[in-house]
Scaffold this motif. Structure first.
Motif, PDB file in Angstrom:
ATOM      1  N   MET A 118       0.849  -1.181   0.000  1.00  0.00           N
ATOM      2  CA  MET A 118       0.000   0.000   0.000  1.00  0.00           C
ATOM      3  C   MET A 118       0.891   1.240   0.000  1.00  0.00           C
ATOM      4  SD  MET A 118      -2.910   1.277   2.695  1.00  0.00           S
ATOM      5  CE  MET A 118      -4.165   0.283   1.943  1.00  0.00           C
ATOM      6  N   ASN A 119       0.508   2.206  -0.806  1.00  0.00           N
ATOM      7  CA  ASN A 119       1.234   3.470  -0.817  1.00  0.00           C
ATOM      8  C   ASN A 119       0.349   4.561  -0.209  1.00  0.00           C
ATOM      9  OD1 ASN A 119      -0.554   4.413  -2.833  1.00  0.00           O
ATOM     10  ND2 ASN A 119       0.791   3.703  -4.459  1.00  0.00           N
ATOM     11  N   MET A 137       6.763   0.492   7.244  1.00  0.00           N
ATOM     12  CA  MET A 137       5.959  -0.604   7.782  1.00  0.00           C
ATOM     13  C   MET A 137       5.663  -1.656   6.727  1.00  0.00           C
ATOM     14  SD  MET A 137       5.350  -0.032  10.921  1.00  0.00           S
ATOM     15  CE  MET A 137       6.767   0.989  11.300  1.00  0.00           C
ATOM     16  N   PRO A 138       5.427  -2.901   7.168  1.00  0.00           N
ATOM     17  CA  PRO A 138       4.929  -3.910   6.224  1.00  0.00           C
ATOM     18  C   PRO A 138       3.603  -3.435   5.620  1.00  0.00           C
ATOM     19  CG  PRO A 138       5.548  -4.914   8.322  1.00  0.00           C
ATOM     20  CD  PRO A 138       5.599  -3.428   8.522  1.00  0.00           C
ATOM     21  N   ASP A 139       3.310  -3.861   4.413  1.00  0.00           N
ATOM     22  CA  ASP A 139       2.110  -3.391   3.716  1.00  0.00           C
ATOM     23  C   ASP A 139       0.845  -3.491   4.562  1.00  0.00           C
ATOM     24  OD1 ASP A 139       3.128  -2.335   1.426  1.00  0.00           O
ATOM     25  OD2 ASP A 139       2.737  -4.092   0.188  1.00  0.00           O
ATOM     26  N   GLY A 140       0.633  -4.576   5.236  1.00  0.00           N
ATOM     27  CA  GLY A 140      -0.590  -4.760   6.006  1.00  0.00           C
ATOM     28  C   GLY A 140      -0.717  -3.860   7.214  1.00  0.00           C
ATOM     29  N   VAL A 179       8.319  -5.165  14.685  1.00  0.00           N
ATOM     30  CA  VAL A 179       7.125  -5.203  13.835  1.00  0.00           C
ATOM     31  C   VAL A 179       7.328  -6.196  12.698  1.00  0.00           C
ATOM     32  CG1 VAL A 179       5.673  -3.877  12.240  1.00  0.00           C
ATOM     33  CG2 VAL A 179       6.381  -2.853  14.410  1.00  0.00           C
ATOM     34  N   ALA A 180       8.481  -6.149  12.058  1.00  0.00           N
ATOM     35  CA  ALA A 180       8.774  -7.025  10.921  1.00  0.00           C
ATOM     36  C   ALA A 180       8.824  -8.500  11.320  1.00  0.00           C
ATOM     37  CB  ALA A 180      10.090  -6.612  10.263  1.00  0.00           C
ATOM     38  N   SER A 181       9.124  -8.764  12.592  1.00  0.00           N
ATOM     39  CA  SER A 181       9.270 -10.158  13.029  1.00  0.00           C
ATOM     40  C   SER A 181       7.928 -10.837  13.319  1.00  0.00           C
ATOM     41  CB  SER A 181      10.153 -10.231  14.281  1.00  0.00           C
ATOM     42  OG  SER A 181       9.438  -9.747  15.410  1.00  0.00           O
ATOM     43  N   MET A 182       6.857 -10.089  13.396  1.00  0.00           N
ATOM     44  CA  MET A 182       5.546 -10.655  13.713  1.00  0.00           C
ATOM     45  C   MET A 182       4.740 -10.894  12.446  1.00  0.00           C
ATOM     46  SD  MET A 182       4.451  -8.312  16.987  1.00  0.00           S
ATOM     47  CE  MET A 182       3.055  -9.316  17.440  1.00  0.00           C
ATOM     48  N   SER A 183       3.837 -11.860  12.499  1.00  0.00           N
ATOM     49  CA  SER A 183       2.926 -12.037  11.365  1.00  0.00           C
ATOM     50  C   SER A 183       2.038 -10.799  11.295  1.00  0.00           C
ATOM     51  CB  SER A 183       2.083 -13.298  11.524  1.00  0.00           C
ATOM     52  OG  SER A 183       1.009 -13.086  12.416  1.00  0.00           O
ATOM     53  N   THR A 184       1.717 -10.399  10.086  1.00  0.00           N
ATOM     54  CA  THR A 184       0.920  -9.183   9.896  1.00  0.00           C
ATOM     55  C   THR A 184      -0.436  -9.301  10.571  1.00  0.00           C
ATOM     56  OG1 THR A 184       2.063  -8.711   7.831  1.00  0.00           O
ATOM     57  CG2 THR A 184      -0.042  -7.621   8.167  1.00  0.00           C
ATOM     58  N   PHE A 218      -0.081  -8.976  14.289  1.00  0.00           N
ATOM     59  CA  PHE A 218       0.294  -7.609  14.646  1.00  0.00           C
ATOM     60  C   PHE A 218      -0.903  -6.668  14.548  1.00  0.00           C
ATOM     61  CE2 PHE A 218       1.679  -3.343  14.167  1.00  0.00           C
ATOM     62  CZ  PHE A 218       2.572  -3.229  15.216  1.00  0.00           C
ATOM     63  N   ILE A 219      -1.665  -6.756  13.469  1.00  0.00           N
ATOM     64  CA  ILE A 219      -2.820  -5.871  13.296  1.00  0.00           C
ATOM     65  C   ILE A 219      -3.839  -6.090  14.405  1.00  0.00           C
ATOM     66  CG2 ILE A 219      -4.814  -5.411  11.813  1.00  0.00           C
ATOM     67  CD1 ILE A 219      -2.916  -5.713   9.418  1.00  0.00           C
ATOM     68  N   ALA A 220      -4.052  -7.332  14.800  1.00  0.00           N
ATOM     69  CA  ALA A 220      -4.985  -7.617  15.905  1.00  0.00           C
ATOM     70  C   ALA A 220      -4.484  -6.989  17.201  1.00  0.00           C
ATOM     71  CB  ALA A 220      -5.163  -9.125  16.064  1.00  0.00           C
ATOM     72  N   ARG A 221      -3.220  -7.161  17.502  1.00  0.00           N
ATOM     73  CA  ARG A 221      -2.650  -6.582  18.723  1.00  0.00           C
ATOM     74  C   ARG A 221      -2.687  -5.053  18.674  1.00  0.00           C
ATOM     75  NH1 ARG A 221       0.979  -9.574  22.059  1.00  0.00           N
ATOM     76  NH2 ARG A 221       2.182  -7.653  22.249  1.00  0.00           N
ATOM     77  N   PHE A 222      -2.312  -4.485  17.551  1.00  0.00           N
ATOM     78  CA  PHE A 222      -2.294  -3.036  17.397  1.00  0.00           C
ATOM     79  C   PHE A 222      -3.687  -2.451  17.635  1.00  0.00           C
ATOM     80  CE2 PHE A 222      -2.810   0.790  14.800  1.00  0.00           C
ATOM     81  CZ  PHE A 222      -1.755   1.566  15.251  1.00  0.00           C
ATOM     82  N   ASN A 223      -4.684  -3.019  16.987  1.00  0.00           N
ATOM     83  CA  ASN A 223      -6.030  -2.485  17.127  1.00  0.00           C
ATOM     84  C   ASN A 223      -6.615  -2.746  18.506  1.00  0.00           C
ATOM     85  OD1 ASN A 223      -6.961  -1.069  14.614  1.00  0.00           O
ATOM     86  ND2 ASN A 223      -6.024  -2.894  13.764  1.00  0.00           N
ATOM     87  N   GLY A 224      -6.186  -3.814  19.166  1.00  0.00           N
ATOM     88  CA  GLY A 224      -6.579  -4.023  20.560  1.00  0.00           C
ATOM     89  C   GLY A 224      -6.031  -2.923  21.455  1.00  0.00           C
ATOM     90  N   HIS A 225      -4.774  -2.586  21.282  1.00  0.00           N
ATOM     91  CA  HIS A 225      -4.173  -1.487  22.059  1.00  0.00           C
ATOM     92  C   HIS A 225      -4.823  -0.153  21.695  1.00  0.00           C
ATOM     93  CE1 HIS A 225      -1.042  -3.616  24.237  1.00  0.00           C
ATOM     94  NE2 HIS A 225      -0.795  -4.302  23.138  1.00  0.00           N
TER      95      HIS A 225
END
Length: 155
Positions: A1-2, A67-70, A111-116, A119-126
């Motif tokens: 994503m750009n 960041m990774p695309d996702g 961030v790069a070491s986690m599955s996208t 990571f997105i689930a954890r990020f949005n939970g926080h």
């Protein structure tokens, strides 16, 4: 994503002119608030001007290109909605590193070491945890939660 793709998604969340009495940002158009941009003509804000501000003040400073695309859009959307430093701190909490609000190599590696998806689930939970602690949650929480839900459905 750009950035251009992210901006199009973001504008789907941000409406036209709003002047809600309970919004501490005051007058807002395309998500650009009078509080954050007191020198801007909010009523006369164009989509093109909003795009310039979003890239300069949110996408770039939040480090979305690194960041990774996702993850790019989730970080960008939170930076716009809550501020760059809170978004980076949330990113760091999700990555399990010190949440100092500074995007550096340790955070980027974590961030790069986690599955996208994880990571997105954890990020949005926080993110939800932070937002639900705000004094404006009773007035705006439903909209914020729906915004995050839509982001998760598009991830």
């Amino acid at each position: 994503m750009n950035f251009d793709d992210a901006f199009q998604l973001l504008i789907g969340h941000e409406g036209g002119f709003v002047n809600h009495a309970l919004d501490p940002g005051g007058m807002t158009k395309f998500g650009i608030s009078n509080r954050a941009y007191p020198g801007e003509d909010i009523r006369g804000m164009t989509l093109e001007r909003a795009k310039v501000l979003y890239q300069r003040d949110y996408w770039g400073p939040a480090g979305c290109d690194a960041m990774p695309d996702g993850v790019k859009f989730s970080l960008f959307d939170m930076a716009v909605n809550s501020g760059v430093k809170p978004a980076i701190r949330c990113l760091q909490k999700a990555a399990g590193v010190e949440d100092d609000g500074v995007l550096g190599p340790i955070t980027l590696r974590a961030v790069a070491s986690m599955s996208t998806s994880k990571f997105i689930a954890r990020f949005n939970g926080h993110r939800l945890q932070l937002m639900s602690s705000l004094s404006t949650w009773p007035a705006f929480g439903r909209g914020w939660a729906n915004r995050i839900a839509k982001n998760l459905m598009e991830a």
